[in-house]
Design an enzyme around this catalytic site. Structure first.
Site, PDB file in Angstrom:
ATOM      1  N   ARG A 168       1.566 -12.112  -1.896  1.00  0.00           N
ATOM      2  CA  ARG A 168       0.184 -12.315  -1.443  1.00  0.00           C
ATOM      3  C   ARG A 168      -0.532 -13.348  -2.303  1.00  0.00           C
ATOM      4  O   ARG A 168      -0.190 -13.563  -3.470  1.00  0.00           O
ATOM      5  CB  ARG A 168      -0.597 -10.999  -1.541  1.00  0.00           C
ATOM      6  CG  ARG A 168      -0.148  -9.921  -0.573  1.00  0.00           C
ATOM      7  CD  ARG A 168      -0.777 -10.114   0.783  1.00  0.00           C
ATOM      8  NE  ARG A 168      -0.347  -9.101   1.736  1.00  0.00           N
ATOM      9  CZ  ARG A 168      -0.897  -8.959   2.929  1.00  0.00           C
ATOM     10  NH1 ARG A 168      -1.903  -9.723   3.301  1.00  0.00           N
ATOM     11  NH2 ARG A 168      -0.439  -8.042   3.763  1.00  0.00           N
TER      12      ARG A 168
ATOM     13  N   HIS B  41     -10.671  -4.536  12.140  1.00  0.00           N
ATOM     14  CA  HIS B  41      -9.580  -5.130  11.368  1.00  0.00           C
ATOM     15  C   HIS B  41      -9.159  -6.381  12.114  1.00  0.00           C
ATOM     16  O   HIS B  41      -8.211  -6.383  12.899  1.00  0.00           O
ATOM     17  CB  HIS B  41      -8.428  -4.126  11.255  1.00  0.00           C
ATOM     18  CG  HIS B  41      -7.322  -4.594  10.365  1.00  0.00           C
ATOM     19  ND1 HIS B  41      -5.999  -4.280  10.594  1.00  0.00           N
ATOM     20  CD2 HIS B  41      -7.325  -5.352   9.246  1.00  0.00           C
ATOM     21  CE1 HIS B  41      -5.249  -4.813   9.661  1.00  0.00           C
ATOM     22  NE2 HIS B  41      -6.030  -5.483   8.837  1.00  0.00           N
TER      23      HIS B  41
ATOM     24  N   ASP C 247      -9.852 -11.136   7.874  1.00  0.00           N
ATOM     25  CA  ASP C 247      -9.303  -9.781   7.951  1.00  0.00           C
ATOM     26  C   ASP C 247     -10.278  -8.676   8.347  1.00  0.00           C
ATOM     27  O   ASP C 247      -9.889  -7.744   9.018  1.00  0.00           O
ATOM     28  CB  ASP C 247      -8.682  -9.423   6.600  1.00  0.00           C
ATOM     29  CG  ASP C 247      -7.711  -8.249   6.687  1.00  0.00           C
ATOM     30  OD1 ASP C 247      -6.920  -8.202   7.647  1.00  0.00           O
ATOM     31  OD2 ASP C 247      -7.732  -7.404   5.796  1.00  0.00           O
TER      32      ASP C 247
ATOM     33  N   LYS D  48      -8.391  -2.529   0.702  1.00  0.00           N
ATOM     34  CA  LYS D  48      -8.383  -1.641   1.846  1.00  0.00           C
ATOM     35  C   LYS D  48      -9.180  -0.363   1.597  1.00  0.00           C
ATOM     36  O   LYS D  48      -9.695   0.238   2.554  1.00  0.00           O
ATOM     37  CB  LYS D  48      -6.944  -1.305   2.230  1.00  0.00           C
ATOM     38  CG  LYS D  48      -6.166  -2.500   2.770  1.00  0.00           C
ATOM     39  CD  LYS D  48      -6.862  -3.160   3.966  1.00  0.00           C
ATOM     40  CE  LYS D  48      -5.998  -4.257   4.568  1.00  0.00           C
ATOM     41  NZ  LYS D  48      -6.710  -4.990   5.661  1.00  0.00           N
TER      42      LYS D  48
ATOM     43  N   LYS E  46      -2.902 -12.812  11.898  1.00  0.00           N
ATOM     44  CA  LYS E  46      -4.365 -12.921  11.848  1.00  0.00           C
ATOM     45  C   LYS E  46      -4.815 -14.092  10.972  1.00  0.00           C
ATOM     46  O   LYS E  46      -5.613 -14.927  11.386  1.00  0.00           O
ATOM     47  CB  LYS E  46      -4.997 -11.632  11.298  1.00  0.00           C
ATOM     48  CG  LYS E  46      -4.922 -10.445  12.189  1.00  0.00           C
ATOM     49  CD  LYS E  46      -5.857  -9.326  11.748  1.00  0.00           C
ATOM     50  CE  LYS E  46      -5.907  -9.082  10.264  1.00  0.00           C
ATOM     51  NZ  LYS E  46      -4.595  -8.755   9.665  1.00  0.00           N
ATOM     52  N   THR E  47      -4.312 -14.113   9.753  1.00  0.00           N
ATOM     53  CA  THR E  47      -4.739 -15.149   8.812  1.00  0.00           C
ATOM     54  C   THR E  47      -4.256 -16.522   9.266  1.00  0.00           C
ATOM     55  O   THR E  47      -5.012 -17.493   9.285  1.00  0.00           O
ATOM     56  CB  THR E  47      -4.207 -14.833   7.406  1.00  0.00           C
ATOM     57  OG1 THR E  47      -4.752 -13.583   6.975  1.00  0.00           O
ATOM     58  CG2 THR E  47      -4.603 -15.918   6.418  1.00  0.00           C
TER      59      THR E  47
ATOM     60  N   SER F 281      -1.246  -6.463   9.316  1.00  0.00           N
ATOM     61  CA  SER F 281      -0.775  -7.496   8.412  1.00  0.00           C
ATOM     62  C   SER F 281       0.571  -8.035   8.873  1.00  0.00           C
ATOM     63  O   SER F 281       1.445  -7.274   9.289  1.00  0.00           O
ATOM     64  CB  SER F 281      -0.634  -6.928   6.997  1.00  0.00           C
ATOM     65  OG  SER F 281      -1.885  -6.604   6.462  1.00  0.00           O
TER      66      SER F 281
ATOM     67  N   ARG G  57       0.827  -1.206   0.000  1.00  0.00           N
ATOM     68  CA  ARG G  57       0.000   0.000   0.000  1.00  0.00           C
ATOM     69  C   ARG G  57       0.866   1.263   0.000  1.00  0.00           C
ATOM     70  O   ARG G  57       1.986   1.263   0.485  1.00  0.00           O
ATOM     71  CB  ARG G  57      -0.916   0.021   1.220  1.00  0.00           C
ATOM     72  CG  ARG G  57      -2.033  -1.012   1.205  1.00  0.00           C
ATOM     73  CD  ARG G  57      -2.950  -0.841   2.405  1.00  0.00           C
ATOM     74  NE  ARG G  57      -2.220  -0.945   3.657  1.00  0.00           N
ATOM     75  CZ  ARG G  57      -1.873   0.084   4.421  1.00  0.00           C
ATOM     76  NH1 ARG G  57      -2.189   1.330   4.053  1.00  0.00           N
ATOM     77  NH2 ARG G  57      -1.218  -0.095   5.549  1.00  0.00           N
TER      78      ARG G  57
END
Length: 527
Positions: free
Chosen positions: A318, A217, A254, A198, A239-240, A235, A57
């Site tokens: 990704r 988030h 997410d 996002k 989390k994932t 990120s 990003r």
């Protein structure tokens, strides 16, 4: 209405071909045939693309159109920059002029699994990548829904268009601009799929509080007992990975909302980091990279086999895939009110405990603080872990003042009696470059113990600097790992860095207004 007439309303009057809601395999074929395109099938059948200079990003290139109806509701800062309506209109007209005569790829779908709160979205892009990612990430309508869908917001992605900062009043050639008045989002110059994802998430995070829904988030999963867990974190903090548990159903990885009915996923898919991915440690993500998935910026060998350890293009490789690619996922995207909440932080100082239990006051404190480390590659310019405070564990995506989301979380935690834990997935035994990152199997064991109630009957004690309660033991984890001071050889250096981080917490929390006194007192000790 005819799609061409819909485009005319947007100022796009001359279109060559329109590809609307094609299935993914048709889009794969188009992507592979584009002259000078940058796409290839991996040995597993996943489509691999390369996004050029934008592999993460661009956090300083996001703007909101500063209209009267949003001006007092947005927390204006470096992540939420204003742009005038005139400036927006000038850029928008250039974008629509640029799109004249091009082939366009269109995806119509939904954001929000709960139909009471969902938003319809139209993605218009100049390349098939964006349509593929949208189909993989968002909620795909069935045939009947597709006939009647009327987009609430339209996102226009033009990765090959460039702004001129000196003329257009933006910061670089890239710009992500959200206009709540016209309900249009522009994603300019970046091919990185995370910008689309996002931008939509940020839009939902602004809209949902008006409906008394807390946008979060976080990832979420649900056990066989029907109990839901939330995992907050930036990120790269896990989390994932940690929510993809073979013994629990994945609700989403997410982005979620918490309403008075329970939890619901905003998305229909996952967008997982691939760097250093292994089949042994993360089998569910590994096995999801197959025909129908789209991979960004991975390095392939001559046999089209990805090397997930190779950082030639970026640390931020990704993969996007629909949630049904994860076995035992909760396809409804809906769960009960959570009974457990886990805040994930990758502590680059190496001084936070691997797991600690938080009071409701501490939960508010650490949620508002949002301490973690930005990991390499997630944002442009980040090459090694950088200690940071990202309020609500997602500051770049939370456009309203932080206290709005903080108070909503506290009210929900108290109302539904959710237990809260702080889990450090970062370093132990020393700071980054000296210490060792906490092993994933230990993090998994701590999560399992917290969710299964195995920590309920274990004694806790308070550590010295952060007022955090540490368990004396945890199934599957060495006792000496649970208190970070025992993993350091240089105890004086541990004390120095612990005090430094505690002071950073206290300096950071002073930036926020309206925080209750009991919350302030629950934070680290003053030094």
């Amino acid at each position: 209405m005819d799609m061409k007439n819909e485009l005319v309303k947007l100022g796009i009057t001359n279109v060559d071909k329109i590809y609307k809601n094609l299935n993914v395999m048709e889009l794969f074929e188009i992507a592979l045939k584009i002259k000078d395109g940058d796409a290839i099938l991996s040995n597993s059948g996943a489509l691999c693309v390369w996004t050029g200079k934008y592999t993460g990003r661009s956090p300083n290139d996001r703007f909101f159109v500063d209209t009267d109806d949003v001006h007092n509701n947005i927390k204006w800062d470096e992540s939420n920059s204003p742009i005038s309506e005139e400036g927006y209109n000038n850029i928008y007209n250039k974008v629509t002029a640029y799109l004249q005569g091009k082939d366009l790829f269109i995806f119509d779908g939904f954001v929000g699994a709960d139909k009471d709160y969902r938003m319809s979205i139209r993605i218009i892009s100049e390349n098939p990548d964006s349509a593929i990612l949208s189909d993989r990430m968002l909620i795909v309508p069935d045939k009947e829904e597709l006939k009647n869908i009327k987009p609430t917001f339209t996102l226009i992605a033009v990765p090959n268009f460039r702004t001129i900062p000196e003329i257009d009043g933006v910061n670089s050639e890239a710009a992500i601009i959200i206009n709540f008045k016209t309900r249009i989002i522009l994603v300019i110059a970046s091919r990185y799929g995370g910008e689309i994802k996002k931008a939509i998430f940020t839009t939902m995070n602004y809209l949902m509080p008006e409906k008394n829904v807390l946008p979060m988030h976080c990832s979420a999963n649900i056990g066989k007992d029907g109990k839901t867990a939330l995992f907050f974190g930036l990120s790269g903090t896990g989390k994932t990975t940690l929510s993809a548990d073979p013994n629990r159903k994945l609700i989403g990885d997410d982005e979620h909302g918490w309403s008075n009915k329970g939890i619901f996923n905003f998305e229909g898919g996952c967008y997982a980091k691939c760097i250093r991915l292994s089949k042994e440690k993360e089998p569910q993500i590994w096995n999801a990279i197959k025909a129908g998935a789209i991979v960004e910026n991975a390095v392939l060998d001559d046999n089209r086999v990805p090397d997930y350890n190779d950082t030639k293009y970026t640390e931020n490789t990704r993969v996007a895939y629909p949630i049904e690619f994860i076995p035992n996922s909760e396809l409804s995207g809906i769960g009960n009110h959570p009974n457990a909440i886990i805040f994930l932080t990758a502590d680059a100082f190496g001084v936070l405990p691997p797991i600690s239990r938080l009071t409701k006051e501490q939960a508010m404190y650490y949620f508002i603080s949002g301490y973690t480390s930005k990991l390499a590659g997630t944002e442009r310019g980040i090459t090694e872990p950088l200690a940071t405070f990202s309020t609500c564990f997602g500051a770049p995506f939370m456009p309203r003042p932080s206290i709005v989301y903080g108070k909503m979380l506290r009210e929900s935690m108290v109302k539904y009696d959710a237990k809260v834990y702080l889990l450090n997935t970062g370093w132990s035994g020393g700071p980054y470059s000296i210490g060792k990152r906490i092993d994933l199997p230990y993090s998994r064991a701590m999560v399992t113990a917290a969710l299964n109630g195995e920590l309920d009957d274990i004694d806790f004690y308070k550590e010295s600097y952060f007022n955090l309660m540490i368990p004396k033991s945890c199934p599957g984890v060495p006792d000496e790992l649970l208190n970070p001071i025992y993993t350091w050889d240089n105890k004086d250096e541990y004390d120095r860095l612990a005090k430094e981080l505690a002071n950073k917490f206290n300096d950071n929390i002073k930036k926020f207004k309206g925080i209750e006194e009991d919350v302030l007192k629950s934070g680290p000790s003053l030094f």
